[in-house]
Enzyme design. Structure first.
Site, mmCIF file in Angstrom:
data_model
loop_
_atom_site.group_PDB
_atom_site.id
_atom_site.type_symbol
_atom_site.label_atom_id
_atom_site.label_comp_id
_atom_site.label_asym_id
_atom_site.label_seq_id
_atom_site.Cartn_x
_atom_site.Cartn_y
_atom_site.Cartn_z
ATOM 1 C CD GLU A 144 -2.939 3.002 -5.751
ATOM 2 O OE1 GLU A 144 -3.793 2.318 -6.410
ATOM 3 O OE2 GLU A 144 -1.951 2.530 -4.995
ATOM 4 C CG HIS A 178 -2.795 -0.909 -7.143
ATOM 5 N ND1 HIS A 178 -3.414 -0.354 -6.331
ATOM 6 C CD2 HIS A 178 -3.057 -2.221 -6.780
ATOM 7 C CE1 HIS A 178 -3.648 -1.059 -5.170
ATOM 8 N NE2 HIS A 178 -3.447 -2.423 -5.628
ATOM 9 N NE ARG A 224 -4.272 -1.368 -0.203
ATOM 10 C CZ ARG A 224 -4.471 -2.190 -1.199
ATOM 11 N NH1 ARG A 224 -3.337 -2.300 -1.983
ATOM 12 N NH2 ARG A 224 -5.380 -2.814 -1.206
#
Ligand code: NAD
Ligand code: MLT
Length: 550
Positions: A262, A280, A233
């Site tokens: 994000e 990601h 993360r």
């Protein structure tokens, strides 16, 4: 028919499973936000999401229909879990479906960063054959530090060991024995590993403890030339510390798949030499997406149709078999909660629950939730169920203490619940006769044996002859039939204070109650309404396949 909304893109295999699910209707609606999202959720019983949609407290506020949210993936940081719990919504995730793909992404980034794969290809595309510039670093023989050795951290460790790396690991929940079995050298603190590692990868959730876990002071303790990877993360590595470390040459490389905010298309790290970033993509393989989609759909449809909870992140999961075996006591616990809530008093300050006998060794947490749900059921405007009951109690500052004693007392199993209010205490003990007959065996110190269902008339009186007959006559004058009756006294001798509990077929109105209270030996009388025998709230009802918690 339960309705499901899919809020982010989901693999086709998951959608096919939804389409084939008997008795489930579904709709895909991606890109929803704010009021549109809030409004849409009001129409559905279940929701499936990935990390795109943000299920905030505002979005979930006031939703009385939604029963479950399933995250197709691991991280549930886009869901406000306390808000979901408060609303009685179960949040589940699919923890294992993308483990291997994410571990492979971490290894891919480590290797690609070490061998300059991206800038070397970029140079070729630009027409340069530059072999000297892209001298790399071999991973075999190097030391990899891993922080967080859960599913993904362990999978990374196994792969790194296969590539002949030395692995040092830190995870407060990994035993030294397990670490050694995996070929990981365990350390007691993150700081301890920093001076000896060539690579660092993190695989923890983002928590208050892990935010900025690696910042400037940690970078200072590292070997020059260290390379850092984050596929967990964003925010675990401090971005500014990364930039400064790269600029000073202390850090040779940073590879990121995740970002504090994000989507992230602008970062001071982008374009810096030694940096390699992906948007990601850890779980973005066909295999992982198929697996998490199929698992998410199964979790949701199982919950909506059978009440089975698996992989819940905001509530202890209880399998249907356990629920079925506890069903009778769940009913006792719930009815005792309703009973105490009906005792005249106000300002509940604390509750104490004591489990005795066989039941004490079972899953009493869910029984405590059922008691709490009964206690709060009629006091709150919002829906109270097994998921949110304890939280709602805590939010009201009511202390809850539970105790378990395996010695039996007078019954094979029993539970005693006590509430302390501004006006004093009330205490009730309940047990189960047979499989499904809840009984009250003590109330406020009086021993008796009363049915815990229907309309109860409780009256305190002097233990003198003729009281029960007189109450019966009074009720008869108002055409109210007595179905069952129980009397109990505090001590062993007649003549003292006693209690009577009558199960009535009809509702006594205020006039008939006043008439009962007029009796010179009766000090108080009040009515408590419990569900009829066998009637359970929807979230405790049995179905053919198990118990519905809904
Ligand atoms: P997991 O729950 O199996 O493992 C997490 C581990 O972190 C646990 O063993 C826990 O004890 C440990 N931990 C927690 N706090 C710690 C601390 N302060 N210091 C050290 N260890 C600590 O989770 P997982 O499935 O391995 O996933 C790990 C992370 O990867 C999660 O944040 C998840 O959201 C993320 N993830 C990212 C992607 C991606 O696409 N990049 C895909 C899947 C998972
Ligand atoms: C996860 O937590 O599962 C990953 O971050 C992957 C994803 O968001 O899909």
């Amino acid at each position: 028919m339960p309705k499901v909304i899919v809020l982010d893109n989901l693999a086709q295999e998951g959608l096919d499973l939804l389409a084939a699910a008997d008795g489930i209707q579904y709709k895909v609606q991606t890109g929803l936000k704010g009021d549109a999202l809030r409004g849409a959720l009001l129409e559905y019983d279940g929701a499936i999401c990935r990390s795109g949609v943000k299920l905030t407290a505002e979005v979930l506020e006031g939703n009385r229909r939604l029963k479950a949210i399933v995250r197709a993936g691991v991280g549930t940081d886009n869901i406000d879990k306390p808000a979901a719990t408060r609303a009685g919504i179960v949040v589940m995730n699919t923890p294992a479906g993308n483990t291997l793909s994410t571990a492979e992404q971490a290894i891919t980034l480590m290797l690609a960063m070490s061998r300059n794969v991206v800038p070397a290809y970029q140079a070729l595309c630009e027409g340069r054959w530059d072999r000297k510039k892209f001298m790399g670093s071999q991973v075999a023989g190097k030391t990899l530090g891993i922080i967080g050795l859960g599913r993904i951290g362990v999978a990374v460790a196994i792969r790194a060991r296969a590539m002949e790396m030395k692995v040092i690991g830190y995870d407060p929940f990994l035993s030294k024995e397990k670490a050694q079995q995996l070929g990981i050298e365990p350390v007691d603190t993150v700081t301890e590993m920093l001076p000896s590692i060539d690579y660092l990868t993190v695989h923890t959730p983002l928590t208050e403890e892990t935010r900025n876990l690696i910042d400037t002071p940690q970078v200072e303790k590292m070997k020059p030339g260290v390379r850092l990877i984050n596929c967990a993360r964003g925010g675990i590595y401090n971005e500014q510390a990364m930039v400064a470390g790269l600029q000073s040459g202390k850090i040779a490389g940073v590879a990121l798949d995740v970002y504090a905010e994000e989507p992230c298309t602008d970062s001071p790290l982008f374009g810096m030499p030694g940096v390699l970033c992906t948007p990601h993509l850890g779980a973005s393989t066909e295999e992982a997406q198929t697996q998490v989609a199929v698992e998410a759909v199964s979790l949701l449809t199982d919950y909506l149709t059978t009440g089975t909870i698996r992989h819940a992140v905001n509530v202890a999961a209880v399998d249907p078999k356990t629920m079925q075996s506890l069903r009778g006591y769940l009913d006792v616990a719930y009815r005792l909660g309703l009973l105490l809530a009906g005792c005249p008093s106000s300002g509940v300050k604390s509750c104490h629950v004591l489990y005795r006998g066989e039941i004490a060794s079972r899953d009493t947490k869910v029984l405590t939730s059922a008691f709490t749900a009964g206690l709060l059921q009629h006091a709150l405007d919002e829906e109270v169920n097994l998921i949110n009951a304890e939280m709602l109690l805590q939010e009201r500052g009511i202390e809850l203490v539970t105790e378990s004693r395996t010695d039996m007392g007078a019954f094979r199993s029993s539970m005693t619940v006590e509430i302390t209010t501004d006006q004093g205490q009330h205490e009730a003990t309940g047990t189960l006769f047979g499989q499904s007959m809840p009984r009250l065996v003590a109330l406020d110190g009086y021993r008796l044996e009363a049915y815990l269902d229907g309309c109860l008339l409780l009256f305190k009186h002097q233990d003198v002859p003729g009281i029960v007959g007189s109450v019966g006559t009074t009720l008869g004058e108002y055409q109210i039939n007595i179905a069952q009756m129980a009397v109990g006294r505090a001590g062993d001798r007649p003549g003292g204070e006693a209690i009577g509990i009558l199960n009535l077929d009809g509702e006594p109105g205020s006039e008939s109650l006043e008439a009962v209270r007029k009796h010179p030996s009766i000090s108080s009388a009040h009515v408590i309404r419990l569900p009829k025998s066998g009637d359970l709230p929807a979230w405790l009802q049995s179905s053919e396949m198990g118990l519905s918690l809904l």
